[in-house]
Design a protein around this motif. Structure first.
Motif, PDB file in Angstrom:
ATOM      1  N   ASN A  20       0.406  -1.195   0.165  1.00  0.00           N
ATOM      2  CA  ASN A  20      -0.105  -0.722   0.060  1.00  0.00           C
ATOM      3  C   ASN A  20       0.694   1.225   0.022  1.00  0.00           C
ATOM      4  OD1 ASN A  20      -3.293  -0.731   2.012  1.00  0.00           O
ATOM      5  ND2 ASN A  20      -2.064  -2.017   0.131  1.00  0.00           N
ATOM      6  N   HIS A  21       2.318   1.107  -0.094  1.00  0.00           N
ATOM      7  CA  HIS A  21       2.837   2.274  -0.013  1.00  0.00           C
ATOM      8  C   HIS A  21       3.441   2.389  -1.235  1.00  0.00           C
ATOM      9  CE1 HIS A  21       2.472   2.918   5.358  1.00  0.00           C
ATOM     10  NE2 HIS A  21       2.604   1.702   4.942  1.00  0.00           N
ATOM     11  N   SER A  22       3.743   1.703  -2.303  1.00  0.00           N
ATOM     12  CA  SER A  22       4.108   1.910  -2.940  1.00  0.00           C
ATOM     13  C   SER A  22       3.648   3.198  -3.900  1.00  0.00           C
ATOM     14  CB  SER A  22       3.907   1.036  -4.019  1.00  0.00           C
ATOM     15  OG  SER A  22       4.248   1.174  -5.535  1.00  0.00           O
ATOM     16  N   PRO A  23       4.256   4.098  -4.408  1.00  0.00           N
ATOM     17  CA  PRO A  23       3.961   5.018  -5.312  1.00  0.00           C
ATOM     18  C   PRO A  23       3.271   4.551  -6.828  1.00  0.00           C
ATOM     19  CG  PRO A  23       6.134   4.573  -5.444  1.00  0.00           C
ATOM     20  CD  PRO A  23       6.272   3.733  -5.252  1.00  0.00           C
ATOM     21  N   VAL A  24       2.493   3.620  -6.739  1.00  0.00           N
ATOM     22  CA  VAL A  24       1.918   3.052  -7.856  1.00  0.00           C
ATOM     23  C   VAL A  24       0.766   2.528  -7.105  1.00  0.00           C
ATOM     24  CG1 VAL A  24       3.358   2.909  -9.572  1.00  0.00           C
ATOM     25  CG2 VAL A  24       3.088   0.597  -8.290  1.00  0.00           C
ATOM     26  N   PHE A  25       0.365   2.508  -5.979  1.00  0.00           N
ATOM     27  CA  PHE A  25      -0.560   1.609  -5.652  1.00  0.00           C
ATOM     28  C   PHE A  25      -1.369   2.716  -5.175  1.00  0.00           C
ATOM     29  CE2 PHE A  25      -3.241  -1.082  -3.347  1.00  0.00           C
ATOM     30  CZ  PHE A  25      -4.168  -0.718  -2.192  1.00  0.00           C
TER      31      PHE A  25
END
Length: 439
Positions: free
Chosen positions: A244-249
């Motif tokens: 959930n902390h990914s820049p694409v999520f």
């Protein structure tokens, strides 16, 4: 070595790798309970208060570990209580095996006490429903149940255990271990076609979900999405399958779907759906994609060929396991700066931005803020009335304090009960303030 069916079943489960089981004891499978008494530390039995809870625990265990969750319940009311967990495991694609006691084979078909035809009742609820009438076939059927629960689209298996079968003696040997079944790998032509379609897209979206993901498979999919700068949406109940902390999520396509996720899916020109079962929640009641041929180009990847084309006709259908497919992907270079990749992050940021505590109406200048009936700073502070008539600090007060600290758009203040419980009939509920918050 001669053993009864109950002990043979427990030894087979230990050989397959089961270490935990959940259930409610019943007289219809006493032979199994007797065998479990000697397996502490190898195959533990978690005592549950209700069969529904036991089934939910087994479903969650299978979803979290990737191995079938084991549950034992008794016949009749026991197995009907467990049916909600079986249904949830099927819709969630969770590997699970429910073992249920059954009347003796000499009484079947007579409507004996708590007798149920499990094949008929669970044939449309579980992935497979079977009854073991011959103790010598127990290892064969248990091995098939384990493999069925795990392969293709994972799901629950219901295995009925007649009482006389469990007490019958047999010289059949227990299983030596589980079958090693490798995922189907995608064809190179399919990978090339999918990457070419994504490279030409203006507004691509990656929709992922399902179970049977490995850590390496999830890492490979995340690396591909981040390197290609493609926004990622998770399906209903699978928000933790992607970082959930990914820049694409950008969010979950589930109950109460936030507007920016709806817009991303609706406005996409290419959707890469990996390991997704297109359910009602993920598709917002089958409105985000047109049935049967969606306006968006759809690349549907699934480990079960029965899921591909079941509801939506894909532009490209790829029968492959999610981990094998993710590892075969290579980053897409040269994607344009416009479209979903450019707008996904600002849309997500606006939807998560807290509102001003004093804002009372919807404002176009602050998209994503909630409509509040009156400023939180002016909320009345009348004391709540406890059922005994004394004033006390209520949960409503705590909700007000939480709302002041973080008035997020999804924060919902609970209304007091419109009809008081019988033991609080005289409590002046009408005196309690009500704060209405809506999206």
């Amino acid at each position: 070595m001669v053993r009864n069916g109950g002990r043979l079943l427990v030894e087979c489960l230990i050989s397959l790798g089961a270490t935990k089981s959940f259930g409610v004891p019943g007289e219809s499978y006493l032979a199994v309970l007797d065998a479990l008494h000697d397996t502490r530390g190898k195959l533990d039995y978690v005592l549950c208060r209700n069969e529904g809870g036991a089934a939910f625990m087994a479903s969650a265990y299978g979803k979290l570990t990737g191995t079938p969750g084991i549950s034992f319940v008794t016949r009749g009311p026991g197995v009907t209580n467990a049916s909600i967990g079986v249904h949830t495991a099927m819709q969630d694609s969770s590997p699970m095996i429910l073992f249920v006691g059954q009347v003796g084979t000499d009484m079947k078909g007579r409507e004996a006490f708590q007798e149920i035809d499990y094949r008929a009742v669970y044939g449309t609820v579980a992935k497979w429903a079977v009854e073991i009438d011959d103790v010598n076939r127990l290892p064969e059927i248990v091995a098939r149940a384990w493999t069925t629960a795990l392969t293709g689209r994972p799901g629950p298996v219901v295995v009925a255990l007649p009482e006389d079968m469990l007490t019958a003696m047999t010289g059949a040997a227990p299983l030596g271990g589980p079958a090693s079944v490798f995922e189907a790998a995608p064809a190179q032509e399919a990978i090339a076609s999918a990457l070419k379609m994504l490279a030409a897209a203006e507004n691509p979206v990656l929709l992922m979900g399902g179970t049977n993901w490995t850590a390496d498979g999830r890492a490979a999919l995340q690396a591909f999405a981040e390197a290609s700068d493609i926004p990622v949406v998770t399906a209903f109940r699978y928000q933790d399958q992607f970082d959930n902390h990914s820049p694409v999520f950008v969010g979950e396509a589930g109950v109460g779907m936030v507007p920016h996720v709806k817009n991303l899916i609706r406005d996409a020109d290419v959707i890469l759906a990996v390991n997704v079962r297109f359910g009602e929640m993920t598709t917002d009641g089958y409105t985000l994609l047109e049935v049967p041929v969606p306006r968006q180009k759809l690349i549907h990847v699934h480990g079960s060929d029965r899921e591909i084309g079941k509801i939506y006709v894909p532009t490209i259908g790829i029968h492959a396991g999610p981990n094998a497919f993710a590892k075969a992907l290579t980053p897409i270079k040269g994607l344009g700066p416009t479209g979903a990749r450019r707008h996904a992050r600002p849309m997500k940021a606006r939807s998560l931005r807290p509102c001003s505590p004093a804002r009372s109406t919807w404002s176009r200048s602050a998209p994503g803020c909630a409509r509040i009936s009156r400023p939180t700073s002016s909320l009345p502070t009348a004391p709540a009335i406890s059922p005994c008539g004394r004033t006390s600090s209520s949960s409503l007060d705590r909700k007000r304090a939480c709302l002041r600290r973080n008035p997020a758009p999804w924060a919902m203040a609970c209304r007091p009960r419109s009809r008081p419980r019988s033991h609080t009939r005289n409590a002046p509920w009408s005196a309690l303030p009500v704060t209405a918050i809506s999206r």
